[in-house]
Scaffold this motif. Structure first.
Motif, PDB file in Angstrom:
ATOM      1  N   LEU A 626       0.705  -1.144   0.112  1.00  0.00           N
ATOM      2  CA  LEU A 626       0.065   0.006  -0.103  1.00  0.00           C
ATOM      3  C   LEU A 626       1.013   1.085  -0.012  1.00  0.00           C
ATOM      4  CD1 LEU A 626      -1.652  -2.146   2.055  1.00  0.00           C
ATOM      5  CD2 LEU A 626      -3.557  -0.263   1.454  1.00  0.00           C
ATOM      6  N   TYR A 627       0.666   2.312  -0.991  1.00  0.00           N
ATOM      7  CA  TYR A 627       1.291   3.544  -1.125  1.00  0.00           C
ATOM      8  C   TYR A 627       0.436   4.553  -0.571  1.00  0.00           C
ATOM      9  CZ  TYR A 627       4.666   0.915  -3.796  1.00  0.00           C
ATOM     10  OH  TYR A 627       5.807   0.154  -3.982  1.00  0.00           O
ATOM     11  N   LYS A 628       0.843   5.546   0.004  1.00  0.00           N
ATOM     12  CA  LYS A 628       0.073   6.697   0.519  1.00  0.00           C
ATOM     13  C   LYS A 628       0.740   8.049   0.091  1.00  0.00           C
ATOM     14  CE  LYS A 628      -0.994   8.789   5.132  1.00  0.00           C
ATOM     15  NZ  LYS A 628      -1.108   8.515   6.487  1.00  0.00           N
ATOM     16  N   GLY A 629      -0.104   9.239   0.281  1.00  0.00           N
ATOM     17  CA  GLY A 629       0.645  10.382   0.260  1.00  0.00           C
ATOM     18  C   GLY A 629      -0.613  11.394  -0.186  1.00  0.00           C
ATOM     19  N   GLU A 630      -0.292  12.637   0.399  1.00  0.00           N
ATOM     20  CA  GLU A 630      -1.542  13.707   0.287  1.00  0.00           C
ATOM     21  C   GLU A 630      -1.582  13.942  -1.320  1.00  0.00           C
ATOM     22  OE1 GLU A 630      -0.740  17.241   1.935  1.00  0.00           O
ATOM     23  OE2 GLU A 630       0.023  16.232   4.083  1.00  0.00           O
ATOM     24  N   ALA A 631      -2.779  13.983  -1.744  1.00  0.00           N
ATOM     25  CA  ALA A 631      -3.192  13.923  -3.272  1.00  0.00           C
ATOM     26  C   ALA A 631      -2.442  15.143  -3.978  1.00  0.00           C
ATOM     27  CB  ALA A 631      -4.640  14.367  -3.236  1.00  0.00           C
ATOM     28  N   GLY A 632      -1.872  14.883  -5.098  1.00  0.00           N
ATOM     29  CA  GLY A 632      -1.227  15.711  -5.833  1.00  0.00           C
ATOM     30  C   GLY A 632       0.449  15.848  -5.319  1.00  0.00           C
ATOM     31  N   LYS A 633       0.838  15.216  -4.296  1.00  0.00           N
ATOM     32  CA  LYS A 633       2.287  15.792  -3.747  1.00  0.00           C
ATOM     33  C   LYS A 633       2.987  14.217  -3.776  1.00  0.00           C
ATOM     34  CE  LYS A 633       0.999  19.396  -0.783  1.00  0.00           C
ATOM     35  NZ  LYS A 633       1.319  20.016   0.542  1.00  0.00           N
ATOM     36  N   GLY A 634       2.707  13.164  -4.610  1.00  0.00           N
ATOM     37  CA  GLY A 634       3.267  11.960  -4.574  1.00  0.00           C
ATOM     38  C   GLY A 634       2.990  10.852  -3.790  1.00  0.00           C
ATOM     39  N   LEU A 635       3.484   9.701  -3.852  1.00  0.00           N
ATOM     40  CA  LEU A 635       3.240   8.761  -3.106  1.00  0.00           C
ATOM     41  C   LEU A 635       4.567   8.144  -2.521  1.00  0.00           C
ATOM     42  CD1 LEU A 635       0.470   7.002  -5.396  1.00  0.00           C
ATOM     43  CD2 LEU A 635       0.288   8.412  -3.365  1.00  0.00           C
ATOM     44  N   SER A 636       4.579   7.269  -1.582  1.00  0.00           N
ATOM     45  CA  SER A 636       5.737   6.585  -0.946  1.00  0.00           C
ATOM     46  C   SER A 636       5.019   5.326  -0.432  1.00  0.00           C
ATOM     47  CB  SER A 636       6.619   7.369  -0.077  1.00  0.00           C
ATOM     48  OG  SER A 636       5.831   7.675   1.121  1.00  0.00           O
ATOM     49  N   LEU A 637       5.826   4.281  -0.203  1.00  0.00           N
ATOM     50  CA  LEU A 637       5.441   2.887   0.328  1.00  0.00           C
ATOM     51  C   LEU A 637       5.024   3.203   1.914  1.00  0.00           C
ATOM     52  CD1 LEU A 637       4.922  -0.291  -0.096  1.00  0.00           C
ATOM     53  CD2 LEU A 637       7.326  -0.467   0.473  1.00  0.00           C
ATOM     54  N   TRP A 638       3.633   2.715   1.967  1.00  0.00           N
ATOM     55  CA  TRP A 638       3.391   3.147   3.582  1.00  0.00           C
ATOM     56  C   TRP A 638       3.488   1.702   4.087  1.00  0.00           C
ATOM     57  CZ3 TRP A 638      -2.214   2.359   4.823  1.00  0.00           C
ATOM     58  CH2 TRP A 638      -2.650   2.660   6.183  1.00  0.00           C
ATOM     59  N   LYS A 639       2.609   0.398   3.783  1.00  0.00           N
ATOM     60  CA  LYS A 639       2.367  -0.500   4.549  1.00  0.00           C
ATOM     61  C   LYS A 639       2.559  -1.638   3.504  1.00  0.00           C
ATOM     62  CE  LYS A 639       1.281   1.044   8.722  1.00  0.00           C
ATOM     63  NZ  LYS A 639       1.672   0.956   9.990  1.00  0.00           N
ATOM     64  N   VAL A 640       3.059  -2.899   4.161  1.00  0.00           N
ATOM     65  CA  VAL A 640       2.694  -4.128   3.387  1.00  0.00           C
ATOM     66  C   VAL A 640       2.071  -5.274   4.116  1.00  0.00           C
ATOM     67  CG1 VAL A 640       4.062  -6.386   2.404  1.00  0.00           C
ATOM     68  CG2 VAL A 640       4.980  -3.939   2.155  1.00  0.00           C
ATOM     69  N   THR A 641       0.884  -5.867   3.650  1.00  0.00           N
ATOM     70  CA  THR A 641       0.214  -6.591   4.383  1.00  0.00           C
ATOM     71  C   THR A 641      -0.008  -8.116   3.795  1.00  0.00           C
ATOM     72  OG1 THR A 641      -2.142  -6.328   3.047  1.00  0.00           O
ATOM     73  CG2 THR A 641      -1.709  -4.809   4.614  1.00  0.00           C
ATOM     74  N   LYS A 642      -0.213  -9.144   4.616  1.00  0.00           N
ATOM     75  CA  LYS A 642      -0.452 -10.486   4.090  1.00  0.00           C
ATOM     76  C   LYS A 642      -1.455 -10.536   3.090  1.00  0.00           C
ATOM     77  CE  LYS A 642       2.728 -11.695   7.432  1.00  0.00           C
ATOM     78  NZ  LYS A 642       3.958 -12.217   6.890  1.00  0.00           N
ATOM     79  N   SER A 643      -1.561 -11.916   2.401  1.00  0.00           N
ATOM     80  CA  SER A 643      -2.312 -12.195   1.150  1.00  0.00           C
ATOM     81  C   SER A 643      -3.610 -12.310   1.841  1.00  0.00           C
ATOM     82  CB  SER A 643      -1.942 -13.243   0.580  1.00  0.00           C
ATOM     83  OG  SER A 643      -1.875 -14.288   1.411  1.00  0.00           O
ATOM     84  N   PHE A 644      -4.034 -12.667   3.029  1.00  0.00           N
ATOM     85  CA  PHE A 644      -5.336 -13.095   3.427  1.00  0.00           C
ATOM     86  C   PHE A 644      -5.955 -11.843   4.184  1.00  0.00           C
ATOM     87  CE2 PHE A 644      -2.371 -14.015   7.002  1.00  0.00           C
ATOM     88  CZ  PHE A 644      -2.622 -13.506   8.104  1.00  0.00           C
ATOM     89  N   GLU A 645      -5.129 -10.353   4.411  1.00  0.00           N
ATOM     90  CA  GLU A 645      -6.006  -9.663   4.849  1.00  0.00           C
ATOM     91  C   GLU A 645      -6.732  -8.765   3.978  1.00  0.00           C
ATOM     92  OE1 GLU A 645      -3.329  -7.292   8.058  1.00  0.00           O
ATOM     93  OE2 GLU A 645      -1.862  -8.464   6.849  1.00  0.00           O
ATOM     94  N   THR A 646      -7.766  -8.009   4.106  1.00  0.00           N
ATOM     95  CA  THR A 646      -8.384  -7.317   3.392  1.00  0.00           C
ATOM     96  C   THR A 646      -8.806  -6.062   3.821  1.00  0.00           C
ATOM     97  OG1 THR A 646     -10.600  -8.510   4.066  1.00  0.00           O
ATOM     98  CG2 THR A 646      -9.401  -9.399   2.528  1.00  0.00           C
ATOM     99  N   GLN A 647      -8.422  -5.666   4.804  1.00  0.00           N
ATOM    100  CA  GLN A 647      -8.458  -4.124   5.129  1.00  0.00           C
ATOM    101  C   GLN A 647      -7.297  -3.923   6.352  1.00  0.00           C
ATOM    102  OE1 GLN A 647     -12.553  -4.029   7.176  1.00  0.00           O
ATOM    103  NE2 GLN A 647     -11.434  -4.757   9.097  1.00  0.00           N
ATOM    104  N   ILE A 648      -7.200  -2.300   6.350  1.00  0.00           N
ATOM    105  CA  ILE A 648      -6.168  -1.739   7.246  1.00  0.00           C
ATOM    106  C   ILE A 648      -6.660  -0.253   7.676  1.00  0.00           C
ATOM    107  CG2 ILE A 648      -4.879  -0.825   5.588  1.00  0.00           C
ATOM    108  CD1 ILE A 648      -2.275  -1.745   7.037  1.00  0.00           C
ATOM    109  N   GLN A 649      -6.260  -0.116   8.705  1.00  0.00           N
ATOM    110  CA  GLN A 649      -6.606   1.546   9.328  1.00  0.00           C
ATOM    111  C   GLN A 649      -5.409   2.179   9.448  1.00  0.00           C
ATOM    112  OE1 GLN A 649      -8.326   1.347  13.372  1.00  0.00           O
ATOM    113  NE2 GLN A 649      -9.585   3.085  13.079  1.00  0.00           N
ATOM    114  N   ASP A 650      -5.665   3.654   8.761  1.00  0.00           N
ATOM    115  CA  ASP A 650      -4.574   4.359   8.820  1.00  0.00           C
ATOM    116  C   ASP A 650      -4.968   5.446  10.007  1.00  0.00           C
ATOM    117  OD1 ASP A 650      -2.881   6.201   8.433  1.00  0.00           O
ATOM    118  OD2 ASP A 650      -3.109   6.937   6.204  1.00  0.00           O
ATOM    119  N   ILE A 651      -4.209   5.457  11.142  1.00  0.00           N
ATOM    120  CA  ILE A 651      -4.595   6.516  11.980  1.00  0.00           C
ATOM    121  C   ILE A 651      -3.782   7.996  12.025  1.00  0.00           C
ATOM    122  CG2 ILE A 651      -5.572   4.613  13.617  1.00  0.00           C
ATOM    123  CD1 ILE A 651      -2.965   4.782  15.036  1.00  0.00           C
TER     124      ILE A 651
END
Length: 682
Positions: A626-651
């Motif tokens: 999962l890659y994350k960034g403020e809209a229009g300012k570029g992305l960077s790698l944020w998290k890596v999850t297992k194959s069985f996971e289907t959701q994640i919370q960003d606090i």
């Protein structure tokens, strides 16, 4: 106690007692003069004498392997006995002075002064006076200094040799230690004596002040004869003894010598010249002749009583001057300067001697005025200056022509067209790091030049910098800011790599989409493709429009496995790192890899977080990036999850910020697969 103090002073003096030597080169001889630097050393060496050694160092332009020593004085050189001074002393006052200092009787003290500390102080003062007076007299009479054992003439020298002379005090063990002196010289150093420099004369009322440069020839002449004439041809000396420079500070004579002479009247022309005298009693050539007449002076001085700006923008000035001086005047003048030290120039002339008030209309922002009384004969008499400043609330015009350049070290050089206001104080410089940002002043004190140097940190993300300037007058009225100059910073930091966010297999080929870091200085994007099993990474697409965010690879062959990466390139050719590789099987077979069927983000207002959820039908999924960034300012790698996971919370989110998320599948083979993205407003 007195014996102890005397011993202490003697010990301190030993560290600095020495002989100073200077030489005078004649055409066929070398003259030496020396002196010690304290009364105590003077007294001791007069008793013990000096030994003179000469070392031949150079012959025919070659340095000798071993200097040849010659003892010029088998017996120490000492002052001649008193009876041998009679002939020279009767002809030369300075010889008489030296003889008195050497052989005159001591002071006779009586009463309380003859005992204790007062007696010791008197003896010290007497010794110092003898020393100082004799040294002064020796400087003015070389024959007398030779008689006193402080000079020597060597006539055995040769023109093809150079010598080192050593003047060595003959000191016994009970005497204080005095360091020897030396001088290196040869007949080739002979030069004719120079002409005295910069003689000038200022004539006043039946008087004249002569001045000339002493410092420039201070190493040659220590005194001067002054000669005067009334016809410019026949000169007579003002004194039988030359004038010495006795004025100075901190033990150093003044740079110029002065002499005041009186004139019989103000109508006869007086002529003056000077002749320098060396410490070896040689007279140099005469100086240039200066001449002039005395000046009749006015006994009264004008005084400005009132100088007030008027309603028409001018100034009304009145002054006082004794009426008895009117008959001696030609006129008055109003003189102006922009500072109180001048120079003052006439702005109103031909003001009659009876006038005491005038109006002047050509005012500047800062005005210094004086009233000058111009006499029939002589120099003007000038009042003290007064300052007049009219009211000024008009700022200068905004500066123009601002331009600049930023070099690779971050040095910014700005220049602009100078303003021409007479009351201009200077300029203030403003800078902003991004477009639209508030401009911040760089200098509190206005600069006078129309150029400025600044320094920047070039290794940051903003590719441009912005400058503006204002003009400030002497009343601190400030102009509007100039047109903002946008300067391009040099590229020293590579751009951030773009990220391939998704792909789609179409009938035409592989359609790719990507996002960039939104840097301003990106000039092009380059898309590369590498087939599995091949080492060749092929550039398949270059785009210079950074708003383009997709491309379809129509050259991909069916059932081939490809790896795609993308780079960003700046205007100066700096290239980013390649994006993370995305592996795709072209066309028919690629659909077997599956895809992410759903990717959503939901905002939780209660705990200020974002919940991301996804669904997929990828059978060989190993993990999700999962890659994350403020809209229009570029992305960077944020998290890596297992194959069985289907959701994640960003606090780790901020309020009122829109975030962009990208999810990418990592297959069991290590390659990447399906990609999806979503934007969420927190």
């Amino acid at each position: 106690m007195l014996i102890t103090l005397a011993g202490c002073f003697s010990a301190l003096a030993q560290d600095s007692l020495q002989v100073s030597v200077r030489a005078n080169v004649k055409k066929d001889a070398i003259q030496l003069r020396w002196a010690v630097n304290s009364p105590l050393a003077w007294k001791q060496t007069n008793r013990a004498g000096f030994r003179i050694e000469r070392y031949t160092v150079v012959r025919n332009g070659q340095i000798l392997p071993q200097a040849e020593k010659t003892l010029l004085t088998p017996e120490p050189v000492k002052p001649q006995p008193l009876d041998k001074w009679q002939t020279l002393a009767t002809q030369n006052n300075y010889a008489a002075i030296i003889a008195q200092a050497l052989y005159g009787q001591n002071f006779q003290l009586s009463g309380d002064d003859a005992r204790g500390v007062m007696k010791m102080m008197s003896m010290a003062q007497e010794l110092e006076q003898r020393y100082l007076v004799s040294m002064y007299a020796a400087d003015l009479s070389y024959p007398a200094s030779v008689m006193a054992g402080w000079g020597w003439e060597d006539k055995t020298v040769k023109s093809n040799e150079r010598y080192l002379y050593r003047i060595i005090p003959v000191i016994s063990g009970k005497m204080v230690s005095v360091k020897m002196g030396s001088v290196y010289v040869g007949l080739a150093d002979y030069q004719p004596l120079p002409q005295p420099q910069d003689l000038a004369a200022v004539f006043g009322n039946k008087s004249v002040i002569l001045a000339w440069n002493y410092k420039i020839l201070g190493h040659v002449y220590n005194s001067y004869f002054i000669e005067k004439s009334t016809d410019g041809k026949n000169f007579t000396r003002l004194s039988e003894t030359p004038f010495a420079n006795m004025n100075g500070k901190n033990g150093k004579p003044n740079d110029r010598m002065y002499y005041m002479d009186t004139l019989a009247n103000n109508t006869t022309t007086a002529y003056y010249r000077i002749i320098g005298v060396t410490p070896f009693s040689e007279e140099g050539p005469v100086s240039v002749v200066v001449s002039g007449e005395g000046k009749n002076t006015v006994a009264y001085v004008p005084h400005i009583q009132r100088a007030v700006p008027n309603a028409q923008g001018g100034v009304d000035i009145n002054w006082e001057f004794d009426e008895r001086g009117n008959e001696h005047l030609k006129r008055f003048e109003l003189q102006y300067a922009d500072n109180n030290k001048g120079p003052f120039v006439p702005v109103l002339t031909d003001i009659t001697p009876t006038t005491r008030n005038i109006t002047y209309n050509q005012m500047n922002v800062t005005n210094y005025f004086v009233i000058a009384a111009i006499p029939e004969d002589g120099e003007p008499i000038v009042s003290f200056p007064v300052l007049v400043q009219p009211v000024d609330s008009v700022p200068p015009i905004s500066p123009t022509g601002l331009q600049g350049v930023v070099d690779s070290l971050g040095v910014v050089r700005l220049s602009w067209t100078p303003n021409h206001e007479k009351d201009l104080l200077g300029y203030r410089i403003y800078r902003a790091q991004t477009k639209g940002e508030e401009l911040i002043p760089l200098n509190d004190v206005a600069i006078r030049n129309n150029h400025f140097t600044d320094t920047l940190e070039v290794r940051n993300l903003n590719s441009k910098v912005y400058y503006a300037i204002t003009a400030v007058d002497m009343r601190y009225n400030q102009s509007e800011k100039s047109v903002v100059a946008e300067l391009q910073k040099p590229d020293v930091v590579p751009p951030s790599p773009p990220i391939i966010t998704s792909y789609k297999l179409t009938d035409k080929g592989v359609q790719l989409e990507w996002v960039t870091g939104q840097e301003e200085n990106i000039a092009a994007l380059q898309l590369y493709r590498q087939e599995k099993g091949s080492k060749e990474n092929t550039l398949i697409y270059t785009v210079t429009d950074t708003n383009v965010q997709s491309y379809t690879d129509e050259t991909a062959e069916m059932d081939r496995l490809y790896g795609y990466t993308i780079k960003a390139v700046t205007k100066n050719g700096l290239s980013s790192e390649p994006s993370p590789i995305i592996t795709i099987r072209a066309r028919g077979q690629a659909s077997q890899m599956g895809k992410i069927t759903s990717f959503t983000g939901k905002r939780n207002r209660k705990d200020q977080s974002i919940l991301l959820s996804w669904k997929h039908d990828v059978k060989e999924a190993k993990a999700f990036e999962l890659y994350k960034g403020e809209a229009g300012k570029g992305l960077s790698l944020w998290k890596v999850t297992k194959s069985f996971e289907t959701q994640i919370q960003d606090i780790d989110v901020k309020p009122d910020v829109q975030y962009e998320y990208v999810i990418r599948t990592v297959l069991a083979s290590g390659k990447t697969g399906a990609v999806a993205k979503v934007n969420v407003q927190n």
